[in-house]
Design an enzyme around this catalytic site. Structure first.
Site, PDB file in Angstrom:
ATOM      1  N   ARG A 175       0.818  -1.212   0.000  1.00  0.00           N
ATOM      2  CA  ARG A 175       0.000   0.000   0.000  1.00  0.00           C
ATOM      3  C   ARG A 175       0.853   1.264   0.000  1.00  0.00           C
ATOM      4  O   ARG A 175       0.339   2.354  -0.236  1.00  0.00           O
ATOM      5  CB  ARG A 175      -0.922   0.017   1.227  1.00  0.00           C
ATOM      6  CG  ARG A 175      -1.959  -1.074   1.270  1.00  0.00           C
ATOM      7  CD  ARG A 175      -3.045  -0.742   2.273  1.00  0.00           C
ATOM      8  NE  ARG A 175      -2.528  -0.579   3.615  1.00  0.00           N
ATOM      9  CZ  ARG A 175      -2.492  -1.533   4.533  1.00  0.00           C
ATOM     10  NH1 ARG A 175      -2.927  -2.733   4.233  1.00  0.00           N
ATOM     11  NH2 ARG A 175      -2.021  -1.312   5.744  1.00  0.00           N
ATOM     12  N   ARG A 179       8.305   6.692  -4.959  1.00  0.00           N
ATOM     13  CA  ARG A 179       8.187   7.556  -6.127  1.00  0.00           C
ATOM     14  C   ARG A 179       9.552   8.082  -6.531  1.00  0.00           C
ATOM     15  O   ARG A 179      10.348   8.475  -5.672  1.00  0.00           O
ATOM     16  CB  ARG A 179       7.245   8.712  -5.838  1.00  0.00           C
ATOM     17  CG  ARG A 179       5.839   8.280  -5.455  1.00  0.00           C
ATOM     18  CD  ARG A 179       4.874   9.453  -5.468  1.00  0.00           C
ATOM     19  NE  ARG A 179       3.534   9.015  -5.080  1.00  0.00           N
ATOM     20  CZ  ARG A 179       2.887   9.438  -4.006  1.00  0.00           C
ATOM     21  NH1 ARG A 179       3.450  10.343  -3.219  1.00  0.00           N
ATOM     22  NH2 ARG A 179       1.687   8.990  -3.722  1.00  0.00           N
ATOM     23  N   ARG A 251      -4.872  -4.835  17.119  1.00  0.00           N
ATOM     24  CA  ARG A 251      -4.053  -3.802  17.741  1.00  0.00           C
ATOM     25  C   ARG A 251      -4.969  -2.658  18.161  1.00  0.00           C
ATOM     26  O   ARG A 251      -5.964  -2.357  17.495  1.00  0.00           O
ATOM     27  CB  ARG A 251      -2.993  -3.274  16.769  1.00  0.00           C
ATOM     28  CG  ARG A 251      -2.039  -4.319  16.277  1.00  0.00           C
ATOM     29  CD  ARG A 251      -1.162  -4.881  17.362  1.00  0.00           C
ATOM     30  NE  ARG A 251      -0.171  -3.901  17.819  1.00  0.00           N
ATOM     31  CZ  ARG A 251       0.646  -4.108  18.843  1.00  0.00           C
ATOM     32  NH1 ARG A 251       0.569  -5.226  19.554  1.00  0.00           N
ATOM     33  NH2 ARG A 251       1.538  -3.192  19.182  1.00  0.00           N
ATOM     34  N   ARG A 281       3.798   7.938  16.131  1.00  0.00           N
ATOM     35  CA  ARG A 281       3.679   9.221  15.440  1.00  0.00           C
ATOM     36  C   ARG A 281       3.057  10.263  16.358  1.00  0.00           C
ATOM     37  O   ARG A 281       2.484   9.930  17.402  1.00  0.00           O
ATOM     38  CB  ARG A 281       2.841   9.079  14.170  1.00  0.00           C
ATOM     39  CG  ARG A 281       1.390   8.666  14.387  1.00  0.00           C
ATOM     40  CD  ARG A 281       0.665   8.528  13.056  1.00  0.00           C
ATOM     41  NE  ARG A 281      -0.737   8.119  13.231  1.00  0.00           N
ATOM     42  CZ  ARG A 281      -1.608   8.005  12.241  1.00  0.00           C
ATOM     43  NH1 ARG A 281      -1.225   8.241  10.988  1.00  0.00           N
ATOM     44  NH2 ARG A 281      -2.853   7.653  12.461  1.00  0.00           N
ATOM     45  N   GLU A 302       0.772   8.819  19.536  1.00  0.00           N
ATOM     46  CA  GLU A 302       0.086   7.539  19.371  1.00  0.00           C
ATOM     47  C   GLU A 302       0.987   6.388  19.789  1.00  0.00           C
ATOM     48  O   GLU A 302       2.140   6.299  19.346  1.00  0.00           O
ATOM     49  CB  GLU A 302      -0.330   7.332  17.912  1.00  0.00           C
ATOM     50  CG  GLU A 302      -1.584   8.068  17.519  1.00  0.00           C
ATOM     51  CD  GLU A 302      -2.065   7.680  16.132  1.00  0.00           C
ATOM     52  OE1 GLU A 302      -1.757   6.547  15.679  1.00  0.00           O
ATOM     53  OE2 GLU A 302      -2.737   8.508  15.497  1.00  0.00           O
ATOM     54  N   TYR A 350      -8.725  -4.967   7.139  1.00  0.00           N
ATOM     55  CA  TYR A 350      -8.417  -3.546   7.128  1.00  0.00           C
ATOM     56  C   TYR A 350      -9.028  -2.921   5.883  1.00  0.00           C
ATOM     57  O   TYR A 350      -8.818  -3.405   4.768  1.00  0.00           O
ATOM     58  CB  TYR A 350      -6.902  -3.304   7.132  1.00  0.00           C
ATOM     59  CG  TYR A 350      -6.565  -1.823   7.147  1.00  0.00           C
ATOM     60  CD1 TYR A 350      -6.450  -1.148   8.351  1.00  0.00           C
ATOM     61  CD2 TYR A 350      -6.415  -1.121   5.964  1.00  0.00           C
ATOM     62  CE1 TYR A 350      -6.177   0.210   8.374  1.00  0.00           C
ATOM     63  CE2 TYR A 350      -6.144   0.238   5.972  1.00  0.00           C
ATOM     64  CZ  TYR A 350      -6.017   0.897   7.182  1.00  0.00           C
ATOM     65  OH  TYR A 350      -5.764   2.237   7.201  1.00  0.00           O
ATOM     66  N   ASP A 352      -9.961   1.038   4.088  1.00  0.00           N
ATOM     67  CA  ASP A 352     -10.054   2.490   4.119  1.00  0.00           C
ATOM     68  C   ASP A 352     -11.515   2.909   4.048  1.00  0.00           C
ATOM     69  O   ASP A 352     -12.401   2.116   3.695  1.00  0.00           O
ATOM     70  CB  ASP A 352      -9.272   3.093   2.949  1.00  0.00           C
ATOM     71  CG  ASP A 352      -7.760   3.001   3.150  1.00  0.00           C
ATOM     72  OD1 ASP A 352      -7.315   3.078   4.312  1.00  0.00           O
ATOM     73  OD2 ASP A 352      -7.033   2.838   2.149  1.00  0.00           O
TER      74      ASP A 352
END
Length: 373
Positions: A175, A179, A251, A281, A302, A350, A352
């Site tokens: 995912r 680049r 989690r 983060r 977090e 999972y 989105d």
């Protein structure tokens, strides 16, 4: 004459809200139950009382999709404002941009590569002996090489999942793009944005229909399934069966809030990839609503850990081996008469937000088509 059905729903997050809207518009009566004091599930947003900042209570959710119908659907209930997610990462005492791009590569290696040179350099770093990556670690070593893997992914992944990356499936890393230009937009979808007044306001509007009733601070018990013509279950799949074969692994996240005046970190998301740093983060939530102006600021550290029985499950844990319990529960769920399991928890996947909404639209339409047939 079309029969009006009584539909029960466990959960008032995105999945059940979307399904409820379509079923109510088709003339059915829908009753949603949610154990929390609000709708929208983990997408819940609210104003911070001290600063007025719109806070993503259960961690940030950035909407991004290539699905035109899903984009049009959410914009019916809330205007989505332009937002580009530009993630930064601190590793080895320096700050870089994510996903890995040409700037990251040049900065990390102290070079001035052009795109073709960078591509050749990374290919030389890669472990070409790995022909069919099966794990997260193999995927990283095959396509970006050890230096970038260890700097940006190994420690972060161990903190996030508390599992060696060699035991996680390769799909997790697939995912995340690499680049060979200076594009630091974390996502590549054509539609990206944030709801102007937050996700909770959007879900409240989706649920604003005379055929929909919502009961908060309450749960739909599996024993009450027979009280309805059909039930959509977006709670934990194993919870429906009373965890009688054991609990599926999740989690959860702990948040450590701090606030102050001005701009505290200069970006919305800063990843901390060194394993010695205990949190994964820091998010600064005023940056998720760049069209607003606030003197104060709210940040959250977090921390990821294993989910206990009383914790909020966030991420299902899939390993490269040992998913027999998942398959056993999935088989039982599929065999349940008059119950459809939906959403991240109901299907133990999972997803989105755009995928969640797409699957909810499909589930509602499939249900209506079956009833009509």
């Amino acid at each position: 004459m079309k029969q009006t059905l009584n539909i029960g729903m466990a959960g008032a997050g995105l999945s059940c809200a979307v399904i409820a809207r379509l079923l109510a518009e088709a003339g059915h009566r829908v009753q949603l139950f949610d154990r929390r004091s609000h709708v929208a599930g983990n997408c819940h947003t609210e104003r911070d009382g001290e600063t007025g900042v719109m806070v993503h209570t259960y961690g940030p959710h950035i909407f991004h999709t290539d699905d035109d119908e899903v984009w049009d659907f959410v914009n019916r209930y809330q205007r989505f404002m332009p937002y580009v997610n530009r993630v930064k990462a601190t590793t080895g005492g320096r700050v870089y941009s994510l996903p890995i791009n040409l700037h990251t590569i040049n900065q990390f290696f102290g070079r001035t590569f052009n795109p073709a040179e960078a591509r050749a350099f990374i290919e030389a770093q890669a472990d070409t002996s790995i022909t069919a990556p099966q794990s997260f670690e193999e995927q990283a070593l095959r396509f970006i090489g050890r230096p970038l893997y260890e700097a940006f992914f190994r420690g972060y992944t161990r903190k996030q999942w508390e599992v060696d990356p060699a035991r996680l499936p390769a799909a997790i890393l697939k995912r995340l793009p690499v680049r060979f230009n200076y594009d630091d937009n974390y996502f590549a979808h054509k539609h990206q944005g944030m709801p102007e007044h937050g996700y909770t306001a959007m879900v409240e509007r989706i649920l604003d229909h005379p055929g929909i009733a919502v009961t908060l601070n309450a749960e739909l018990s599996p024993s009450a399934v027979g009280d309805y013509d059909h039930v959509f279950w977006s709670g934990p799949m194993d919870g429906f069966f009373g965890y009688d074969q054991g609990r599926l692994r999740y989690r959860t996240l702990d948040f450590q809030k701090f606030s102050g005046q001005g701009d505290l970190q200069g970006c919305a998301v800063m990843n901390y990839t060194d394993e010695a740093v205990p949190y994964t983060r820091i998010t600064e939530h005023k940056h998720f609503s760049p069209w607003e102006q606030h003197a104060g600021s709210v940040c959250y550290r977090e921390f990821s850990r294993a989910c206990g029985p009383d914790d909020i499950p966030y991420y299902p844990v899939h390993l490269t081996e040992g998913d027999d319990l998942v398959r056993a529960y999935q088989a039982r769920a599929q065999a349940q008469p008059n119950v459809t399991f939906v959403g991240r928890l109901g299907t133990y996947r999972y997803m989105d937000m755009d995928v969640t909404i797409r699957e909810a639209l499909n589930a509602a339409r499939a249900f209506l088509a079956r009833r009509q047939a």
